[in-house]
Scaffold this motif. Structure first.
Motif, PDB file in Angstrom:
ATOM      1  N   GLY A 111       0.804  -1.218   0.000  1.00 18.90           N
ATOM      2  CA  GLY A 111       0.000   0.000   0.000  1.00 18.90           C
ATOM      3  C   GLY A 111       0.830   1.258   0.000  1.00 18.90           C
TER       4      GLY A 111
ATOM      5  N   LEU B   7       3.605   3.885  -2.160  1.00 21.34           N
ATOM      6  CA  LEU B   7       4.281   4.301  -3.379  1.00 21.34           C
ATOM      7  C   LEU B   7       5.750   4.505  -3.026  1.00 21.34           C
ATOM      8  CD1 LEU B   7       1.756   6.940  -4.776  1.00 21.34           C
ATOM      9  CD2 LEU B   7       2.127   4.618  -5.635  1.00 21.34           C
TER      10      LEU B   7
ATOM     11  N   GLU C 254      -0.294   5.280   1.648  1.00 18.24           N
ATOM     12  CA  GLU C 254      -1.654   5.705   1.324  1.00 18.24           C
ATOM     13  C   GLU C 254      -2.543   5.689   2.565  1.00 18.24           C
ATOM     14  OE1 GLU C 254      -2.515   6.795  -1.528  1.00 18.24           O
ATOM     15  OE2 GLU C 254      -1.212   5.915  -3.069  1.00 18.24           O
ATOM     16  N   SER C 255      -2.226   4.784   3.506  1.00 15.66           N
ATOM     17  CA  SER C 255      -3.089   4.615   4.685  1.00 15.66           C
ATOM     18  C   SER C 255      -3.132   5.859   5.571  1.00 15.66           C
ATOM     19  CB  SER C 255      -2.628   3.417   5.514  1.00 15.66           C
ATOM     20  OG  SER C 255      -1.260   3.575   5.898  1.00 15.66           O
TER      21      SER C 255
ATOM     22  N   ALA D   4      -1.321   8.819   4.590  1.00 15.17           N
ATOM     23  CA  ALA D   4      -0.945   9.968   3.752  1.00 15.17           C
ATOM     24  C   ALA D   4       0.308  10.651   4.281  1.00 15.17           C
ATOM     25  CB  ALA D   4      -2.099  10.972   3.680  1.00 15.17           C
TER      26      ALA D   4
ATOM     27  N   GLN E 296       3.359  14.410  -3.678  1.00 17.50           N
ATOM     28  CA  GLN E 296       2.352  13.424  -4.063  1.00 17.50           C
ATOM     29  C   GLN E 296       2.150  13.428  -5.585  1.00 17.50           C
ATOM     30  OE1 GLN E 296      -0.804  14.247  -0.689  1.00 17.50           O
ATOM     31  NE2 GLN E 296      -1.362  12.380  -1.767  1.00 17.50           N
TER      32      GLN E 296
ATOM     33  N   HIS F 198       2.783  10.215  -8.068  1.00 21.55           N
ATOM     34  CA  HIS F 198       1.664   9.660  -8.828  1.00 21.55           C
ATOM     35  C   HIS F 198       1.856   9.798 -10.336  1.00 21.55           C
ATOM     36  CE1 HIS F 198      -0.545   9.711  -4.943  1.00 21.55           C
ATOM     37  NE2 HIS F 198      -1.200   8.699  -5.492  1.00 21.55           N
TER      38      HIS F 198
END
Length: 229
Positions: free
Chosen positions: A132, A134, A143-144, A146, A167, A171
């Motif tokens: 989970g 990046l 992601e959990s 941030a 971010q 992405h």
């Protein structure tokens, strides 16, 4: 927290040390055994004055051995090579190994096993933590919660604007962002945010380079790219 590559280096060093310690102990004992057997055989032949191996010869040979643990384990063999029969003493490697002091090597092997188990645990722990996330160039984004983390799992603190920009970089499939794309995302109501973006990038660069293996490169101020050093 120790880095994974250093943990592997330590594990390799322990394996080498364990092997070398065991080998040197075996070699030392083998040399000691050979010297004792040669001495005992020489004395035996001088007393017997012939090359015939009998039960009395074996008893005499064992009596001359200084290493009591060799008695009954060392054997006398007659070589048939050449025109003369030549007796020589022999002891198999398994016996020599059992006589050598392998306790230091055993301790090192135990430490190796413990360290190996620790490395395996760390590896599995890192894999679970990486789920989970990046990841790019030592930078991780969970992601959990941030949050950004470095390769050692330490939280990297960015300002809100820096956080949002990082971010966007992660992405992006190419980790490249056009200047207009950044300005529209961060300052949608500002007609010209060029100076503001320049200041943001200038302050962000040292933070990124300090905590990761990344750097921010500029393409004539038309775009910015997050690259590995």
């Amino acid at each position: 927290m120790i880095k994974q590559r250093y943990a592997v280096i330590v594990l390799f060093a322990l394996i080498v040390a364990s092997c070398m310690t065991g080998f040197f102990s075996f070699s030392s004992k083998s040399l000691q055994v050979d010297r004792d057997m040669d001495r005992a055989l020489t004395l035996t032949l001088l007393e017997q004055r012939n090359d015939v191996i009998t039960q009395d010869t074996i008893r005499t040979f064992n009596g001359h051995l200084q290493m009591a643990e060799l008695r009954g384990k060392a054997t006398l063999v007659v070589s048939t090579q050449g025109r003369r029969f030549r007796p020589y003493a022999h002891c198999d490697k398994a016996t020599i190994f059992s006589l050598s002091d392998q306790r230091p090597a055993a301790i090192l092997w135990a430490l190796t096993m413990v360290w190996g188990a620790f490395c395996l645990y760390r590896r599995r722990h890192d894999v679970v933590q990486s789920a989970g996330m990046l990841q790019y160039g030592g930078l991780r984004f969970a992601e959990s919660d941030a949050r950004f983390y470095d390769s050692e799992g330490r939280h990297i603190r960015f300002t809100p604007m820096q956080h949002q920009l990082m971010q966007m970089f992660l992405h992006s499939p190419s980790h490249t962002l056009a200047k207009t794309e950044i300005c529209e995302a961060l300052w949608p109501k500002k007609p010209d945010a060029s100076e503001t973006l320049y200041t943001l990038i200038r302050r962000l660069k040292p933070v990124v380079e300090q905590h990761t293996d990344l750097r921010i490169e500029s393409d004539r101020s038309r775009s910015y790219r997050l690259t590995i050093k």
